[in-house]
Design a protein around this motif. Sequence first.
Motif, PDB file in Angstrom:
ATOM      1  N   TYR A   1      43.342  48.034  37.761  1.00 51.05           N
ATOM      2  CA  TYR A   1      41.962  47.593  37.482  1.00 51.05           C
ATOM      3  C   TYR A   1      41.727  46.183  38.007  1.00 51.05           C
ATOM      4  N   LEU A   2      42.778  45.367  37.953  1.00 53.75           N
ATOM      5  CA  LEU A   2      42.626  43.987  38.424  1.00 53.75           C
ATOM      6  C   LEU A   2      42.714  43.884  39.945  1.00 53.75           C
ATOM      7  N   GLN A   3      43.158  44.993  40.575  1.00 50.59           N
ATOM      8  CA  GLN A   3      43.220  44.960  42.039  1.00 50.59           C
ATOM      9  C   GLN A   3      41.833  45.202  42.649  1.00 50.59           C
ATOM     10  N   LYS A   4      40.903  45.714  41.815  1.00 53.14           N
ATOM     11  CA  LYS A   4      39.533  45.905  42.307  1.00 53.14           C
ATOM     12  C   LYS A   4      38.810  44.561  42.232  1.00 53.14           C
ATOM     13  N   ASP A   5      37.611  44.557  42.802  1.00 55.10           N
ATOM     14  CA  ASP A   5      36.821  43.338  42.841  1.00 55.10           C
ATOM     15  C   ASP A   5      36.232  43.044  41.446  1.00 55.10           C
ATOM     16  N   PHE A   6      36.493  41.855  40.906  1.00 57.12           N
ATOM     17  CA  PHE A   6      35.851  41.493  39.630  1.00 57.12           C
ATOM     18  C   PHE A   6      35.634  39.978  39.588  1.00 57.12           C
ATOM     19  N   ASP A   7      34.658  39.563  38.771  1.00 53.13           N
ATOM     20  CA  ASP A   7      34.354  38.129  38.674  1.00 53.13           C
ATOM     21  C   ASP A   7      35.109  37.458  37.530  1.00 53.13           C
ATOM     22  N   HIS A   8      35.323  38.221  36.444  1.00 51.26           N
ATOM     23  CA  HIS A   8      35.935  37.603  35.262  1.00 51.26           C
ATOM     24  C   HIS A   8      36.616  38.684  34.433  1.00 51.26           C
ATOM     25  N   LEU A   9      37.728  38.310  33.806  1.00 45.85           N
ATOM     26  CA  LEU A   9      38.418  39.213  32.875  1.00 45.85           C
ATOM     27  C   LEU A   9      38.284  38.638  31.466  1.00 45.85           C
ATOM     28  N   LEU A  10      37.678  39.438  30.580  1.00 48.19           N
ATOM     29  CA  LEU A  10      37.591  39.027  29.174  1.00 48.19           C
ATOM     30  C   LEU A  10      38.642  39.800  28.395  1.00 48.19           C
ATOM     31  N   LEU A  11      39.511  39.059  27.704  1.00 48.35           N
ATOM     32  CA  LEU A  11      40.510  39.711  26.852  1.00 48.35           C
ATOM     33  C   LEU A  11      39.961  39.676  25.431  1.00 48.35           C
ATOM     34  N   SER A  12      39.446  40.818  24.977  1.00 48.61           N
ATOM     35  CA  SER A  12      38.767  40.878  23.687  1.00 48.61           C
ATOM     36  C   SER A  12      39.709  41.497  22.654  1.00 48.61           C
ATOM     37  N   PHE A  13      40.089  40.683  21.663  1.00 52.33           N
ATOM     38  CA  PHE A  13      41.007  41.129  20.603  1.00 52.33           C
ATOM     39  C   PHE A  13      40.206  41.472  19.354  1.00 52.33           C
ATOM     40  N   HIS A  14      40.751  42.339  18.513  1.00 49.99           N
ATOM     41  CA  HIS A  14      40.110  42.575  17.211  1.00 49.99           C
ATOM     42  C   HIS A  14      40.075  41.251  16.453  1.00 49.99           C
ATOM     43  N   GLY A  15      38.965  40.980  15.774  1.00 52.78           N
ATOM     44  CA  GLY A  15      38.850  39.749  15.007  1.00 52.78           C
ATOM     45  C   GLY A  15      39.507  39.843  13.643  1.00 52.78           C
ATOM     46  N   LEU A  16      39.492  38.725  12.937  1.00 57.10           N
ATOM     47  CA  LEU A  16      40.010  38.632  11.556  1.00 57.10           C
ATOM     48  C   LEU A  16      39.204  37.563  10.838  1.00 57.10           C
ATOM     49  N   PRO A  17      38.980  37.686   9.539  1.00 57.29           N
ATOM     50  CA  PRO A  17      38.395  36.557   8.815  1.00 57.29           C
ATOM     51  C   PRO A  17      39.340  35.350   8.937  1.00 57.29           C
ATOM     52  N   GLU A  18      38.777  34.171   9.179  1.00 55.16           N
ATOM     53  CA  GLU A  18      39.625  32.964   9.305  1.00 55.16           C
ATOM     54  C   GLU A  18      40.509  32.786   8.082  1.00 55.16           C
ATOM     55  N   ARG A  19      39.941  33.157   6.919  1.00 54.35           N
ATOM     56  CA  ARG A  19      40.676  32.971   5.655  1.00 54.35           C
ATOM     57  C   ARG A  19      42.037  33.670   5.681  1.00 54.35           C
ATOM     58  N   HIS A  20      42.094  34.857   6.326  1.00 49.57           N
ATOM     59  CA  HIS A  20      43.357  35.606   6.379  1.00 49.57           C
ATOM     60  C   HIS A  20      44.446  34.797   7.064  1.00 49.57           C
ATOM     61  N   ILE A  21      44.060  34.005   8.063  1.00 41.28           N
ATOM     62  CA  ILE A  21      45.070  33.205   8.775  1.00 41.28           C
ATOM     63  C   ILE A  21      45.366  31.925   8.001  1.00 41.28           C
ATOM     64  N   ARG A  22      44.305  31.303   7.503  1.00 38.93           N
ATOM     65  CA  ARG A  22      44.497  30.035   6.782  1.00 38.93           C
ATOM     66  C   ARG A  22      45.508  30.185   5.650  1.00 38.93           C
ATOM     67  N   LYS A  23      45.388  31.296   4.900  1.00 38.41           N
ATOM     68  CA  LYS A  23      46.287  31.399   3.741  1.00 38.41           C
ATOM     69  C   LYS A  23      47.745  31.584   4.177  1.00 38.41           C
ATOM     70  N   LEU A  24      47.974  32.046   5.397  1.00 36.91           N
ATOM     71  CA  LEU A  24      49.355  32.204   5.878  1.00 36.91           C
ATOM     72  C   LEU A  24      49.924  30.928   6.490  1.00 36.91           C
ATOM     73  N   VAL A  25      49.043  30.102   7.070  1.00 37.12           N
ATOM     74  CA  VAL A  25      49.574  28.921   7.775  1.00 37.12           C
ATOM     75  C   VAL A  25      49.431  27.620   6.981  1.00 37.12           C
ATOM     76  N   LYS A  26      48.646  27.660   5.890  1.00 32.85           N
ATOM     77  CA  LYS A  26      48.323  26.374   5.229  1.00 32.85           C
ATOM     78  C   LYS A  26      49.558  25.660   4.686  1.00 32.85           C
TER      79      LYS A  26
END
Length: 343
Positions: A176-201
């Motif tokens: 897919y990247l060998q074809k002509d393209f202007d930009h690649l967006l890597l879109s990941f599933h999101g998460l509430p920020e709170r879920h990460i904060r409580k693990l890293v705080k």
Amino acid sequence: MTDHALLLVNLGSPASTDVADVRSYLNQFLMDPYVVDLPWPLRRLLVSLILIRRPAQSAHAYASIWWPDGSPLIVLSKRLQEAMKSQWTHGPVELAMRYGEPSLETVLTRLASQGIEQVTLAPLYPQFADSTTTTVIEEAKRVVRERKLPIRFAILQPFFDDPDYLDALAESARPYLQKDFDHLLLSFHGLPERHIRKLVKHIDPKHDLRRPDSVGVSDEVLARCYRSQCQRTAEAFAARMGLRPEQWSVSFQSRLGKDKWIEPYTEARLDELAAQGVKKLLVMCPAFVADCIETLEEIGDRGREQFVEAGGESLELVPCLNDHPDWAAALKRLCERAPQSMV
Ligand SMILES: C=CC1=C(C)c2cc3[nH]c(cc4nc(cc5[nH]c(cc1n2)c(C)c5CCC(=O)O)C(CCC(=O)O)=C4C)c(C)c3C=C
Ligand SMILES: [Fe+2]
Ligand SMILES: [Fe+2]
């Protein structure tokens, strides 16, 4: 040795696109305390409110991507299971879903009845989150404990930066990247920020959930920060493909509810990229190993429509790893390295 099973686990889908089946699936999913992390009464109230309108909307979306043989996520996971049968020589290869069927309860009970005592448990999520990885592991342990099954687990660890996984991701996306393209967006599933904060705080209370890269993030924080793991995957992928910094970016999709989720949001990025003059957009979704409603409908249908309406020309969705042979070979190696769990 042929009595060491490999158990692949993905998220699961509704049994059908009927609104009642979608409601019951969403209820099981969202009532999981690892997904909606509120005390039971508040969780029950919030989920009941979501279940007023969401099942009909989601049923409509599922119907638009459903395949003759079922949910794409389940069909593609079964294909991976088949591909793994020629890779995994230590025993049977099984597939379970965290929500819906086939459940972990059904599959683990069947394995125990066949005399299997050693299982490599493989939550199929490259990046770690309590709402995905932890809930699979805890549910598997609950089943074994409550049913008193004589099963021991080795557990596949998050593989967001594993070279075998990244090589497979690069090979599957390369055409897919060998074809002509202007930009690649890597879109990941999101998460509430709170879920990460409580693990890293406890490790780094100042860890910045907006930082644009994962460079310099300590190993301890990286092990717990889903957002940094997503960025590390994207950075390693871009390096493998020889992409220049302006050729790619990261975003997070599938926000649900009113909480603040990790940014930048995919919806906003689609408008921004069109406004910046990007015409041919490629989107890949490396949080998912199998295509599903989130990739096919949210990005492939709605995202494409939004991008074109905002002035873009085309949006091409890069398929997930699905049952790519390089992925099956990488997964075998990853699973053979999975450490034994002590509990
Ligand atoms: C890839 C990792 C995933 C994370 C992290 C995740 C977190 C998360 N998800 C929701 C809410 C929903 N997700 C839905 C679908 C869905 N989510 C994932 C993966 C992750 N979720 C997959 C693979 C799928 C697709 C399932 C399929 O059948 O194809 C849905 C259901 C679809 C819909 O109604 O839109 C919801 C709802 C939350 C709240 C959350 C973290 C807190
Ligand atoms: Fe989700
Ligand atoms: Fe981070």
